[in-house]
Design an enzyme around this catalytic site. Structure first.
Site, PDB file in Angstrom:
ATOM      1  N   TYR A   1       0.838  -1.211   0.000  1.00 20.71           N
ATOM      2  CA  TYR A   1       0.000   0.000   0.000  1.00 20.71           C
ATOM      3  C   TYR A   1       0.869   1.255   0.000  1.00 20.71           C
ATOM      4  O   TYR A   1       0.644   2.191  -0.778  1.00 20.71           O
ATOM      5  CB  TYR A   1      -0.910  -0.047   1.227  1.00 20.71           C
ATOM      6  CG  TYR A   1      -1.879   1.084   1.372  1.00 20.71           C
ATOM      7  CD1 TYR A   1      -3.029   1.144   0.597  1.00 20.71           C
ATOM      8  CD2 TYR A   1      -1.669   2.084   2.322  1.00 20.71           C
ATOM      9  CE1 TYR A   1      -3.942   2.177   0.765  1.00 20.71           C
ATOM     10  CE2 TYR A   1      -2.576   3.111   2.491  1.00 20.71           C
ATOM     11  CZ  TYR A   1      -3.714   3.154   1.710  1.00 20.71           C
ATOM     12  OH  TYR A   1      -4.616   4.174   1.870  1.00 20.71           O
TER      13      TYR A   1
ATOM     14  N   LYS B   1       1.073   4.099  -2.897  1.00 18.78           N
ATOM     15  CA  LYS B   1       0.646   5.459  -2.583  1.00 18.78           C
ATOM     16  C   LYS B   1       1.752   6.486  -2.822  1.00 18.78           C
ATOM     17  O   LYS B   1       1.476   7.603  -3.273  1.00 18.78           O
ATOM     18  CB  LYS B   1       0.153   5.522  -1.133  1.00 18.78           C
ATOM     19  CG  LYS B   1      -1.205   4.874  -0.918  1.00 18.78           C
ATOM     20  CD  LYS B   1      -2.269   5.468  -1.821  1.00 18.78           C
ATOM     21  CE  LYS B   1      -3.677   5.127  -1.390  1.00 18.78           C
ATOM     22  NZ  LYS B   1      -4.684   5.670  -2.336  1.00 18.78           N
TER      23      LYS B   1
END
Length: 287
Positions: A164, A168
């Site tokens: 993640y 991001k």
């Protein structure tokens, strides 16, 4: 004041949580909103139409204008379908909030390739696919507003979120280049790292912290970055719990070696190399 009036904005992952808040805020301020949501679970499994439809119904009940789209951001075809929905129903597209996301958390030493791939595909590829599909339209009309949903997990790191966080922060890299390439066409690109209590964060932060992080606090900053008045580009903002804060990379003066240093020489100067007491806003030394 033009603001968001009659601006056509695509919000991906808008069937709940932050995306829903963004879509409702934008519509309440005059935008025409494409509410995109695949309707899947937090890990990306499954699909359905009810989540997007419910948000569209809420917006219309409040007197706003919205249309639902159920395409996946994780494929080029899905992204092109989302943009086609905007053009078909509203005749244009002026802005995008790349908000769609999934979680497949796990400690790095246990990270399965499929969980790495799935998260990168939705967040980073999704941001790329949707932006790439809309980019020619923004360039042609000499106006566009892009907001990428980044995360403090990418900016600062967070245990169990290597996939993640990598995705991001990758979106921040995309923003940096889009801001440069879009400048001559009136296109701005920025990233927002939201802090909010949603199903994505339900088991990540203590409840007493989540209680202070209403998603409604994030939407106004996103709305401004999509507005005609905004000229900010290439920036990252942490937003949540009432705080709106710009974050940026800094650099120190560094140490210059006239010849390649030995291991001993660079070791001797390492404290100086890593000292940030004289840091200033970073710039690209080769740009």
């Amino acid at each position: 004041m033009p603001g968001l009036q009659d601006k056509v904005v695509i919000v991906t992952g808008a069937g709940g949580g932050l995306g829903r808040s963004y879509a409702k805020f934008l519509a309440a301020n005059g935008a025409l909103v494409v509410v995109n949501d695949l309707g899947g679970a937090r890990d990306g499994s499954g699909s359905g139409t009810s989540m997007a439809d419910a948000v569209v119904a809420e917006i219309r009940d409040d007197g706003g204008h919205a249309v639902a789209d159920y395409s996946s951001v994780a494929t080029r075809e899905g992204a092109e379908a989302i943009v086609a929905t905007a053009l078909e129903h509203f005749g244009a597209v002026h802005g995008v909030v790349n908000n769609a996301g999934i979680l497949r958390d796990g400690a790095f030493h246990k990270m399965a390739d499929e969980n790495w791939d799935a998260v990168i595909k939705v967040h980073l590829y999704g941001g790329y696919y949707v932006t790439r599909a809309v980019w020619p339209h923004l360039r042609e009309q000499k106006f566009g507003r892009l907001v990428m949903a980044t995360s403090t997990s990418g900016i600062y790191g967070n245990f169990g979120q290597a996939n993640y966080g990598a995705a991001k922060l990758g979106l921040v890299g995309l923003v940096n280049t889009l801001a440069i390439e879009g400048a001559k066409c009136g296109i701005t690109a920025n990233a927002v790292a939201p802090m909010a209590a949603t199903r994505m964060t339900a088991d990540i932060a203590p409840q007493e912290v989540l209680d202070k992080l209403d998603p409604e606090h994030v939407a106004p900053a996103v709305g401004y970055l999509l507005s005609e008045e905004n000229q900010e580009s290439g920036s990252v903002f942490v937003v949540g719990g009432g705080l709106v804060q710009r974050v940026a990379q800094f650099q120190n003066n560094g140490v210059t070696f006239n010849t390649p240093p030995s291991l001993g020489e660079i070791t001797e100067r390492w404290a100086e190399i890593s000292d940030m007491s004289d840091a200033k806003l970073g710039t690209n030394p080769v740009g």
